[in-house]
Design a protein around this motif. Sequence first.
Motif, PDB file in Angstrom:
ATOM      1  N   VAL A  37       4.730  -1.529   2.032  1.00 37.93           N
ATOM      2  CA  VAL A  37       4.792  -2.343   3.249  1.00 37.93           C
ATOM      3  C   VAL A  37       6.123  -2.124   3.967  1.00 37.93           C
ATOM      4  O   VAL A  37       7.171  -2.027   3.329  1.00 37.93           O
ATOM      5  CB  VAL A  37       4.622  -3.841   2.910  1.00 37.93           C
ATOM      6  CG1 VAL A  37       4.789  -4.713   4.139  1.00 37.93           C
ATOM      7  CG2 VAL A  37       3.276  -4.087   2.259  1.00 37.93           C
ATOM      8  N   THR A  38       6.060  -2.059   5.291  1.00 34.00           N
ATOM      9  CA  THR A  38       7.253  -2.022   6.132  1.00 34.00           C
ATOM     10  C   THR A  38       7.142  -3.164   7.125  1.00 34.00           C
ATOM     11  O   THR A  38       6.091  -3.355   7.744  1.00 34.00           O
ATOM     12  CB  THR A  38       7.366  -0.682   6.892  1.00 34.00           C
ATOM     13  OG1 THR A  38       7.409   0.387   5.942  1.00 34.00           O
ATOM     14  CG2 THR A  38       8.620  -0.643   7.752  1.00 34.00           C
ATOM     15  N   ILE A  39       8.219  -3.932   7.249  1.00 30.19           N
ATOM     16  CA  ILE A  39       8.266  -5.058   8.178  1.00 30.19           C
ATOM     17  C   ILE A  39       9.313  -4.736   9.231  1.00 30.19           C
ATOM     18  O   ILE A  39      10.448  -4.394   8.890  1.00 30.19           O
ATOM     19  CB  ILE A  39       8.646  -6.370   7.457  1.00 30.19           C
ATOM     20  CG1 ILE A  39       7.654  -6.682   6.332  1.00 30.19           C
ATOM     21  CG2 ILE A  39       8.716  -7.530   8.438  1.00 30.19           C
ATOM     22  CD1 ILE A  39       8.148  -6.331   4.982  1.00 30.19           C
ATOM     23  N   PHE A  48       3.904  -5.459  11.115  1.00 30.38           N
ATOM     24  CA  PHE A  48       3.663  -5.134   9.711  1.00 30.38           C
ATOM     25  C   PHE A  48       2.902  -3.817   9.605  1.00 30.38           C
ATOM     26  O   PHE A  48       1.945  -3.580  10.347  1.00 30.38           O
ATOM     27  CB  PHE A  48       2.860  -6.251   9.035  1.00 30.38           C
ATOM     28  CG  PHE A  48       3.658  -7.507   8.838  1.00 30.38           C
ATOM     29  CD1 PHE A  48       4.345  -7.727   7.659  1.00 30.38           C
ATOM     30  CD2 PHE A  48       3.739  -8.456   9.844  1.00 30.38           C
ATOM     31  CE1 PHE A  48       5.100  -8.879   7.480  1.00 30.38           C
ATOM     32  CE2 PHE A  48       4.490  -9.610   9.681  1.00 30.38           C
ATOM     33  CZ  PHE A  48       5.169  -9.818   8.495  1.00 30.38           C
ATOM     34  N   ILE A  50       1.381  -0.825   6.600  1.00 26.75           N
ATOM     35  CA  ILE A  50       1.101  -0.423   5.223  1.00 26.75           C
ATOM     36  C   ILE A  50       1.006   1.092   5.241  1.00 26.75           C
ATOM     37  O   ILE A  50       0.203   1.655   5.999  1.00 26.75           O
ATOM     38  CB  ILE A  50      -0.218  -1.020   4.687  1.00 26.75           C
ATOM     39  CG1 ILE A  50      -0.159  -2.542   4.675  1.00 26.75           C
ATOM     40  CG2 ILE A  50      -0.504  -0.488   3.274  1.00 26.75           C
ATOM     41  CD1 ILE A  50      -1.469  -3.208   4.269  1.00 26.75           C
ATOM     42  N   HIS A  55      -0.614  -2.672  10.996  1.00 24.35           N
ATOM     43  CA  HIS A  55      -1.610  -3.664  10.585  1.00 24.35           C
ATOM     44  C   HIS A  55      -1.469  -4.982  11.316  1.00 24.35           C
ATOM     45  O   HIS A  55      -2.012  -5.997  10.875  1.00 24.35           O
ATOM     46  CB  HIS A  55      -1.556  -3.884   9.068  1.00 24.35           C
ATOM     47  CG  HIS A  55      -2.331  -2.862   8.319  1.00 24.35           C
ATOM     48  ND1 HIS A  55      -3.640  -3.045   7.936  1.00 24.35           N
ATOM     49  CD2 HIS A  55      -1.997  -1.616   7.916  1.00 24.35           C
ATOM     50  CE1 HIS A  55      -4.069  -1.966   7.315  1.00 24.35           C
ATOM     51  NE2 HIS A  55      -3.089  -1.080   7.288  1.00 24.35           N
ATOM     52  N   ILE A  69      -3.296  -7.205   5.421  1.00 28.51           N
ATOM     53  CA  ILE A  69      -1.860  -7.500   5.336  1.00 28.51           C
ATOM     54  C   ILE A  69      -1.559  -8.997   5.390  1.00 28.51           C
ATOM     55  O   ILE A  69      -0.456  -9.430   5.076  1.00 28.51           O
ATOM     56  CB  ILE A  69      -1.079  -6.756   6.453  1.00 28.51           C
ATOM     57  CG1 ILE A  69       0.443  -6.773   6.218  1.00 28.51           C
ATOM     58  CG2 ILE A  69      -1.361  -7.379   7.820  1.00 28.51           C
ATOM     59  CD1 ILE A  69       0.905  -5.906   5.120  1.00 28.51           C
ATOM     60  N   GLU A  72       0.299 -10.753   2.296  1.00 27.49           N
ATOM     61  CA  GLU A  72       1.642 -10.191   2.112  1.00 27.49           C
ATOM     62  C   GLU A  72       2.560 -10.624   3.257  1.00 27.49           C
ATOM     63  O   GLU A  72       3.725 -10.967   3.045  1.00 27.49           O
ATOM     64  CB  GLU A  72       1.564  -8.662   2.039  1.00 27.49           C
ATOM     65  CG  GLU A  72       2.873  -7.996   1.718  1.00 27.49           C
ATOM     66  CD  GLU A  72       3.315  -8.142   0.274  1.00 27.49           C
ATOM     67  OE1 GLU A  72       4.496  -7.889   0.010  1.00 27.49           O
ATOM     68  OE2 GLU A  72       2.502  -8.512  -0.591  1.00 27.49           O
ATOM     69  N   ALA A  73       2.034 -10.635   4.465  1.00 28.64           N
ATOM     70  CA  ALA A  73       2.815 -11.066   5.627  1.00 28.64           C
ATOM     71  C   ALA A  73       3.220 -12.528   5.485  1.00 28.64           C
ATOM     72  O   ALA A  73       4.361 -12.897   5.776  1.00 28.64           O
ATOM     73  CB  ALA A  73       2.010 -10.855   6.908  1.00 28.64           C
ATOM     74  N   TRP A  76       6.122 -12.767   3.087  1.00 26.92           N
ATOM     75  CA  TRP A  76       7.359 -12.292   3.709  1.00 26.92           C
ATOM     76  C   TRP A  76       7.879 -13.285   4.738  1.00 26.92           C
ATOM     77  O   TRP A  76       9.081 -13.560   4.796  1.00 26.92           O
ATOM     78  CB  TRP A  76       7.153 -10.916   4.345  1.00 26.92           C
ATOM     79  CG  TRP A  76       7.520  -9.827   3.403  1.00 26.92           C
ATOM     80  CD1 TRP A  76       6.677  -9.047   2.668  1.00 26.92           C
ATOM     81  CD2 TRP A  76       8.843  -9.419   3.061  1.00 26.92           C
ATOM     82  NE1 TRP A  76       7.405  -8.182   1.893  1.00 26.92           N
ATOM     83  CE2 TRP A  76       8.731  -8.386   2.119  1.00 26.92           C
ATOM     84  CE3 TRP A  76      10.114  -9.827   3.457  1.00 26.92           C
ATOM     85  CZ2 TRP A  76       9.847  -7.757   1.567  1.00 26.92           C
ATOM     86  CZ3 TRP A  76      11.221  -9.196   2.909  1.00 26.92           C
ATOM     87  CH2 TRP A  76      11.080  -8.179   1.978  1.00 26.92           C
TER      88      TRP A  76
END
Length: 92
Positions: A37-39, A48, A50, A55, A69, A72-73, A76
Amino acid sequence: MEKLAAKVLENFDFLKKLLRDRAECGESEITIYDDPVTIVVKRDRIDFFINEEYHGSVGVGFNTLSDEIREEARLWLEGLAGMKFKRYAVRR
């Protein structure tokens, strides 16, 4: 989720200072890596990804996150809004 995003966005400059050694911090965005994951926290929204695939985003009054996502979002956003930074990957 929009309320959590609003809190994160309100604290953008503070987050940037706090994360400067743990994330890629630019003038108008903070990129946090938690493979896969990259935010990307911008001043007006949080994006967000993946595996580098977009996503969705969340911000004040909107939420376009995919089902894949969403959980997970949420985790975070709760962490960032509560200034709890236990999960992140350092990327230099």
